[in-house]
Each structure stands twice: as structure tokens, then as C-alpha cells.
Design an enzyme around this catalytic site. Sequence first.
Site, PDB file in Angstrom:
ATOM      1  CE1 TYR A 150      37.811  22.833  44.207  1.00 14.88           C
ATOM      2  CE2 TYR A 150      37.820  25.066  43.371  1.00 14.88           C
ATOM      3  CZ  TYR A 150      37.133  23.922  43.698  1.00 14.88           C
ATOM      4  OH  TYR A 150      35.771  23.858  43.523  1.00 14.88           O
ATOM      5  CB  VAL A 192      32.886  35.604  51.744  1.00 15.63           C
ATOM      6  CG1 VAL A 192      31.982  35.330  50.546  1.00 15.63           C
ATOM      7  CG2 VAL A 192      32.723  37.021  52.215  1.00 15.63           C
ATOM      8  CG  PHE A 196      30.551  38.475  55.504  1.00 15.43           C
ATOM      9  CD1 PHE A 196      31.795  38.452  56.117  1.00 15.43           C
ATOM     10  CD2 PHE A 196      30.419  39.217  54.321  1.00 15.43           C
ATOM     11  CE1 PHE A 196      32.887  39.138  55.576  1.00 15.43           C
ATOM     12  CE2 PHE A 196      31.497  39.907  53.771  1.00 15.43           C
ATOM     13  CZ  PHE A 196      32.730  39.865  54.392  1.00 15.43           C
ATOM     14  NE  ARG A 216      35.511  35.435  44.853  1.00 15.58           N
ATOM     15  CZ  ARG A 216      36.642  36.159  44.772  1.00 15.58           C
ATOM     16  NH1 ARG A 216      36.666  37.320  44.144  1.00 15.58           N
ATOM     17  NH2 ARG A 216      37.754  35.693  45.306  1.00 15.58           N
ATOM     18  CG  ASP A 278      40.880  36.521  47.176  1.00 13.02           C
ATOM     19  OD1 ASP A 278      39.957  36.058  46.473  1.00 13.02           O
ATOM     20  OD2 ASP A 278      40.686  37.103  48.258  1.00 13.02           O
TER      21      ASP A 278
HETATM   22  N1  UDP Z   1      36.429  36.996  52.260  1.00 11.05           N
HETATM   23  C1  UDP Z   1      36.329  38.043  53.180  1.00 11.05           C
HETATM   24  N2  UDP Z   1      36.079  37.743  54.496  1.00 11.05           N
HETATM   25  C2  UDP Z   1      35.901  36.462  54.944  1.00 11.05           C
HETATM   26  C3  UDP Z   1      35.989  35.399  54.003  1.00 11.05           C
HETATM   27  C4  UDP Z   1      36.264  35.710  52.659  1.00 11.05           C
HETATM   28  O1  UDP Z   1      36.478  39.224  52.842  1.00 11.05           O
HETATM   29  O2  UDP Z   1      35.668  36.284  56.160  1.00 11.05           O
HETATM   30  C5  UDP Z   1      36.669  37.327  50.835  1.00 11.05           C
HETATM   31  C6  UDP Z   1      37.793  36.547  50.180  1.00 11.05           C
HETATM   32  O3  UDP Z   1      39.045  37.219  50.357  1.00 11.05           O
HETATM   33  C7  UDP Z   1      37.358  36.519  48.738  1.00 11.05           C
HETATM   34  C8  UDP Z   1      35.832  36.556  48.796  1.00 11.05           C
HETATM   35  O4  UDP Z   1      35.511  36.976  50.121  1.00 11.05           O
HETATM   36  O5  UDP Z   1      37.810  37.664  48.058  1.00 11.05           O
HETATM   37  C9  UDP Z   1      35.182  35.216  48.528  1.00 11.05           C
HETATM   38  O6  UDP Z   1      35.834  34.252  49.308  1.00 11.05           O
HETATM   39  P1  UDP Z   1      35.318  32.752  49.466  1.00 11.05           P
HETATM   40  O7  UDP Z   1      36.280  32.043  50.369  1.00 11.05           O
HETATM   41  O8  UDP Z   1      33.891  32.719  49.869  1.00 11.05           O
HETATM   42  O9  UDP Z   1      35.359  32.094  48.014  1.00 11.05           O
HETATM   43  P2  UDP Z   1      36.200  32.295  46.658  1.00 11.05           P
HETATM   44  O10 UDP Z   1      35.274  33.013  45.763  1.00 11.05           O
HETATM   45  O11 UDP Z   1      37.450  33.090  46.930  1.00 11.05           O
HETATM   46  O12 UDP Z   1      36.487  30.899  46.203  1.00 11.05           O
END
Ligand code: UDP
Length: 318
Positions: A150, A192, A196, A216, A278
Site C-alpha cells: 500500500y 479500528v 470497536f 491515531r 503499524d
Molecule cells: N486496532 C486495534 N484493534 C482493532 C483494529 C485496529 O487496536 O480491532 C489498532 C491497529 O493496531 C492500529 C490502529 O488501531 O494501531 C488503527 O488501525 P486501522 O486498521 O484502523 O488503520 P491504520 O491507521 O493502521 O491504517
Amino acid sequence: MRVLLTGVAGFIGSHLAERLLQEGHSVVGLDNFLTGQRENIAHLLRHPRFSFMEQDVSKPFRVEGPLDAVLHFASPASPNPDSPYGYPNLPIETMQAGSLGTFHTLDLAREHGARYMLASTSEVYGDPQVHPQPETYWGHVNPVGERAVYDEAKRFAEALTMAYHRKYGLDTRIVRIFNTYGPRMRLDDGRVIPNFLQQALRGEPLTVYGDGSQTRSFCYVDDLVEGILRLLQVQEPYPVNLGNPHEITVLELAETINRLLDNPAGVVFLPHRMLEGDPVRRCPDITKARTLLGWEPRVGLEEGLRRTIEDFRQRMGL
Ligand code: UDP
């Protein structure tokens, strides 16, 4: 304007199409439903100024009639390897959308004398070592890591867009989109906020990966779309960050969602299931967007989550 928008059935694409139509433009939407969803555009198909082409952007295609703008928003975008819609499970398609898809859409803009916009990403900064991230930061990306399909596709796409601008004088723009959320996010893309919200709506513990100290900055989709429309109206070939500079930890996000939904189940800490790389912290420096576009986000996290929760309840049949 008559606008070609790739990725129209995606989360951001469908909101952008809706807003373009509201502003009086015509939209030719394109998608192959690899990660986009038919239900996202069902209501648009009835609009007299909307037409749709089912098409893979990485295959050559033509568009009949005039075009004033070409917006390339097609790509898988979720990093979660547990979802079939995450780019780790679509590695070649992701690289093709960013490379061949960008060639094809740039060529189309050239043929039609149209302005161009590339949807890029905060992922071009990789796991950043500068906080917050300004557009001038070159990033910290592992070219052979699992996220590279990506990150590097988007970095290539940016370089290609600049090449068309420099060589052909194409009127191009690059928007670097930070984490965005809102209605119509795929329930099953593993990101996430969808994870959630669904867990909290079902009264389950929220799955925090790692210790939840990673940060984030979440932007509500309507704010993002407003910024995109403003950027389309100015001539700025260099990248512009669009995102909400309100930075929070993943654990704080979980606690906020549990509070909004009265979820007593709390959180569960899972071993780090995400890909190596990550990002530990991510937050946009939006000084450029503020100055150039007079733009900044208006919708706070709690308000945006409430609007998103309504949509999730409906789609989950609750
Ligand atoms: N994350 C989490 N639980 C979940 C899904 C994601 O703790 O069920 C964390 C993930 O490890 C990352 C952050 O949330 O640090 C954001 O993840 P996402 O996949 O939404 O997008 P990213 O910003 O990594 O592209």
C-alpha cells in the site's frame, strides 16, 4: 464539471460523489467492487447526473464524452490481515490500483484536458519519526515490509502524478488522507472504528491490539470531503495533508466508544496482530490546508462517532 471518480463505491468515494452531485456537478463513477460495496451507490444510481461503469482501474478503459476532472480514489485501504478486504490479502491488486490505475487515470485526464486529483495517504509517511507530520517530511517506510504494497504503491502514484505534472503540465493535485471514519465504512474491513463500534454495540469487549498506546487522529468523512472539494478548486501540485489533528491513543478511542455506548464489557488486549510497521504515532500537520484552503475539521470525535453509530445500528439490524 463532469467528473470521473474511481473508487466511487468505496467509503470515501461514495460520500465524495454525493457531495459533487449536491454541488451541481455530473459524476461518472467507476468501481470493480473489490473492496467497494454496491449498497454504497444504490441511491446514486437513480440520480440523473450520475452514471456508473463497473471497471477495474488497472485495466485500460475509455470514457465517452467530456471530462473536466479525474479523481483517482480506487484502492484497498485497510491494513488488517484478518479481513479478506485488507490489502495484505490483496497485495497485487493494491499495487496495480496504485501503479497501473494511476497511469490509466492520468492518461485519461491528459486526453480529456481535465484536472487531476490523486487520493494519497498518511501511509506515505510510514512509521513516522517526526510529529506531527508536515507534507515536507519524506517518511519512514520499509520497502519490503508487509505494509509496503500500500505505502509504496501510493508513493509511486505520487511520483507518477508529479511526473505527469512536470513533463506534460497536467493540472494535478495530491491529497494525503489521514484516518477517516463515518457512515458506510465496511463493517468487515477490520479497521479500528468499525471493529470497536460493532463490538460495543454487541456488548463485547473491544479488541485493543498491543497495549493501545499507539495513536491515531480521526477525521469525520464530511470534513474530509469539504477539504477535497476545496483542493479541487485551487492549483497546487504538491501534496496537501487532510485530517483531524486531534491525536488520541487507541485505548482512549476504545474508552470513548465504550462510554458513548454504555458498554460494560471493557477492552481486551490482544497480542499485536497488526502488521509489523503499524505506526506508533500518527497526526497530521494541517498548516498547509489551513493556509491554502482556509480549511479545518469541524466535527468533533464524539459527534462524528454518534453519527457513525446510527449508520452502524441500521446496517447491523439493531
Ligand atoms: N486496532 C486495534 N484493534 C482493532 C483494529 C485496529 O487496536 O480491532 C489498532 C491497529 O493496531 C492500529 C490502529 O488501531 O494501531 C488503527 O488501525 P486501522 O486498521 O484502523 O488503520 P491504520 O491507521 O493502521 O491504517
